[in-house]
Write a protein that holds these residues in place. Structure first.
Motif, mmCIF file in Angstrom:
data_model
loop_
_atom_site.group_PDB
_atom_site.id
_atom_site.type_symbol
_atom_site.label_atom_id
_atom_site.label_comp_id
_atom_site.label_asym_id
_atom_site.label_seq_id
_atom_site.Cartn_x
_atom_site.Cartn_y
_atom_site.Cartn_z
ATOM 1 N N TRP A 190 -48.571 -4.480 -5.519
ATOM 2 C CA TRP A 190 -47.515 -4.124 -6.634
ATOM 3 C C TRP A 190 -47.329 -2.765 -6.537
ATOM 4 O O TRP A 190 -47.981 -1.986 -6.371
ATOM 5 C CB TRP A 190 -48.327 -4.614 -7.970
ATOM 6 N N PHE A 191 -45.859 -2.416 -6.409
ATOM 7 C CA PHE A 191 -45.603 -0.997 -6.401
ATOM 8 C C PHE A 191 -44.886 -0.683 -7.684
ATOM 9 O O PHE A 191 -43.959 -1.190 -8.315
ATOM 10 C CB PHE A 191 -44.482 -0.897 -5.334
ATOM 11 N N ASP A 192 -45.616 0.308 -8.578
ATOM 12 C CA ASP A 192 -44.908 0.966 -9.810
ATOM 13 C C ASP A 192 -43.553 1.666 -9.373
ATOM 14 O O ASP A 192 -43.341 1.796 -8.205
ATOM 15 C CB ASP A 192 -45.798 1.931 -10.388
ATOM 16 N N GLN A 193 -42.809 2.042 -10.346
ATOM 17 C CA GLN A 193 -41.653 2.640 -9.951
ATOM 18 C C GLN A 193 -41.707 3.894 -9.062
ATOM 19 O O GLN A 193 -42.513 4.723 -9.611
ATOM 20 C CB GLN A 193 -40.819 3.110 -11.330
ATOM 21 N N GLY A 194 -41.040 3.929 -7.917
ATOM 22 C CA GLY A 194 -40.983 5.116 -7.218
ATOM 23 C C GLY A 194 -42.148 5.176 -5.905
ATOM 24 O O GLY A 194 -42.135 5.814 -5.054
ATOM 25 N N GLU A 195 -43.271 4.086 -6.233
ATOM 26 C CA GLU A 195 -44.206 4.043 -5.155
ATOM 27 C C GLU A 195 -43.689 3.655 -3.816
ATOM 28 O O GLU A 195 -44.198 4.203 -2.768
ATOM 29 C CB GLU A 195 -45.297 3.183 -5.592
ATOM 30 N N TRP A 196 -42.858 2.351 -3.672
ATOM 31 C CA TRP A 196 -42.338 2.108 -2.308
ATOM 32 C C TRP A 196 -41.535 3.257 -1.585
ATOM 33 O O TRP A 196 -41.857 3.733 -0.637
ATOM 34 C CB TRP A 196 -41.799 1.026 -2.676
ATOM 35 N N ARG A 197 -40.633 3.875 -2.504
ATOM 36 C CA ARG A 197 -39.897 4.921 -2.024
ATOM 37 C C ARG A 197 -40.692 6.129 -1.429
ATOM 38 O O ARG A 197 -40.333 6.974 -0.631
ATOM 39 C CB ARG A 197 -38.903 5.611 -3.278
ATOM 40 N N ALA A 198 -41.977 6.750 -2.365
ATOM 41 C CA ALA A 198 -42.772 7.475 -1.914
ATOM 42 C C ALA A 198 -43.426 7.183 -0.543
ATOM 43 O O ALA A 198 -43.749 7.985 0.310
ATOM 44 C CB ALA A 198 -43.887 7.778 -2.999
ATOM 45 N N ILE A 199 -43.738 5.777 -0.390
ATOM 46 C CA ILE A 199 -44.608 5.548 0.848
ATOM 47 C C ILE A 199 -43.661 5.350 1.970
ATOM 48 O O ILE A 199 -43.733 5.989 3.076
ATOM 49 C CB ILE A 199 -44.870 4.045 0.884
ATOM 50 N N VAL A 200 -42.304 5.256 1.646
ATOM 51 C CA VAL A 200 -41.331 5.300 2.807
ATOM 52 C C VAL A 200 -41.134 6.663 3.311
ATOM 53 O O VAL A 200 -40.759 6.891 4.486
ATOM 54 C CB VAL A 200 -40.116 4.733 2.362
ATOM 55 N N SER A 201 -40.896 7.629 2.129
ATOM 56 C CA SER A 201 -40.525 8.840 2.595
ATOM 57 C C SER A 201 -41.484 9.605 3.330
ATOM 58 O O SER A 201 -41.515 10.619 3.981
ATOM 59 C CB SER A 201 -40.078 9.724 1.244
ATOM 60 N N ARG A 202 -42.810 9.137 3.024
ATOM 61 C CA ARG A 202 -43.971 9.818 4.055
ATOM 62 C C ARG A 202 -44.027 9.054 5.508
ATOM 63 O O ARG A 202 -45.048 9.386 6.173
ATOM 64 C CB ARG A 202 -45.343 9.602 3.076
ATOM 65 N N GLY A 203 -43.192 8.249 5.720
ATOM 66 C CA GLY A 203 -43.166 7.417 6.959
ATOM 67 C C GLY A 203 -44.324 6.625 7.078
ATOM 68 O O GLY A 203 -44.976 6.161 8.155
ATOM 69 N N LEU A 204 -44.832 6.047 5.751
ATOM 70 C CA LEU A 204 -45.983 5.236 6.027
ATOM 71 C C LEU A 204 -45.647 3.515 5.474
ATOM 72 O O LEU A 204 -46.376 2.684 5.706
ATOM 73 C CB LEU A 204 -46.922 5.564 5.043
ATOM 74 N N ALA A 205 -44.451 3.328 5.523
ATOM 75 C CA ALA A 205 -43.972 2.035 5.378
ATOM 76 C C ALA A 205 -44.185 1.007 6.486
ATOM 77 O O ALA A 205 -44.510 -0.220 6.013
ATOM 78 C CB ALA A 205 -42.339 1.973 5.325
ATOM 79 N N GLY A 206 -44.423 1.403 7.567
ATOM 80 C CA GLY A 206 -44.867 0.606 8.823
ATOM 81 C C GLY A 206 -46.363 0.604 8.858
ATOM 82 O O GLY A 206 -47.196 -0.064 9.708
ATOM 83 N N ARG A 207 -47.226 1.199 7.883
ATOM 84 C CA ARG A 207 -48.588 1.449 8.216
ATOM 85 C C ARG A 207 -49.340 0.800 7.096
ATOM 86 O O ARG A 207 -50.634 1.329 6.902
ATOM 87 C CB ARG A 207 -49.065 2.934 8.661
#
Ligand SMILES: [Zn+2]
Length: 181
Positions: A103-120
């Motif tokens: 579950w991602f609260d609002q903004g959490e997925w975007r924050a993960i993406v912006s830190r380059g962690l979407a693939g990790r």
């Protein structure tokens, strides 16, 4: 992902499909904007074309609305685990172990993406990563307590001396000298 899920937020809105990245679908609540993703979908996406995994975005400021209340999995209603994404005063994502849902609260997925962690995500959710974060949290709390007790000027000076000592070939002798009268 089950298309007839309703969100566990007070609005109980139906969750609608949303693209988290090219080739990666999740469902989203129109009301609280939380998103639910199946880790199996993420794994299949990750195993596919690597060019679809978004790159880190430098200096992007993301507003994250991390809900602190415990969350129930919209699919099975079990309590979800809260897992740290960093050691700082940051946010946590919720995981249902049984359904392998995140579950991602609002903004959490975007924050993960912006830190380059979407693939990790698999690494970040592993016991080893979570343990390391926990160790870091304890260490940061210790430093914060020392700063409250002795003041920033003192601790900064101590850090400076320690850093300098670490560059010295005779560090231990110098330390002994310092302790001697
Ligand atoms: Zn579940």
């Amino acid at each position: 992902m089950n298309p007839s899920l309703t969100c566990s937020c007070p609005a109980h809105s139906p969750m609608r499909p949303v693209a988290l990245a090219e080739g990666l679908l999740a469902v989203q609540c129109d009301d609280c904007h939380g998103m639910l993703m199946d880790m199996d979908d993420w794994r299949a996406w990750k195993a596919g074309d690597a060019s679809r995994v978004p790159q880190a975005v430098d200096d992007e400021v993301i507003e994250v609305f991390d809900a602190t209340a415990v969350r129930h999995c919209p699919e099975c209603q079990r309590l979800m685990q809260r897992l740290r994404m960093s050691a700082g005063p940051d946010f946590r994502v919720d995981r249902c172990v049984a359904c392998q849902n995140l579950w991602f609260d609002q903004g959490e997925w975007r924050a993960i993406v912006s830190r380059g962690l979407a693939g990790r995500l698999d690494e970040m959710l592993s016991d080893g990563w979570q343990r390391r974060l926990q160790t870091e949290v304890v260490r940061e709390a210790r430093v914060a307590a020392l700063r409250r007790r002795y003041g920033d000027v003192c601790i900064d000076e101590l850090d400076r001396i320690r850093a300098w000592l670490d560059t010295q070939p005779h560090r231990d002798e110098l330390l002994a000298l310092l302790r001697a009268d």
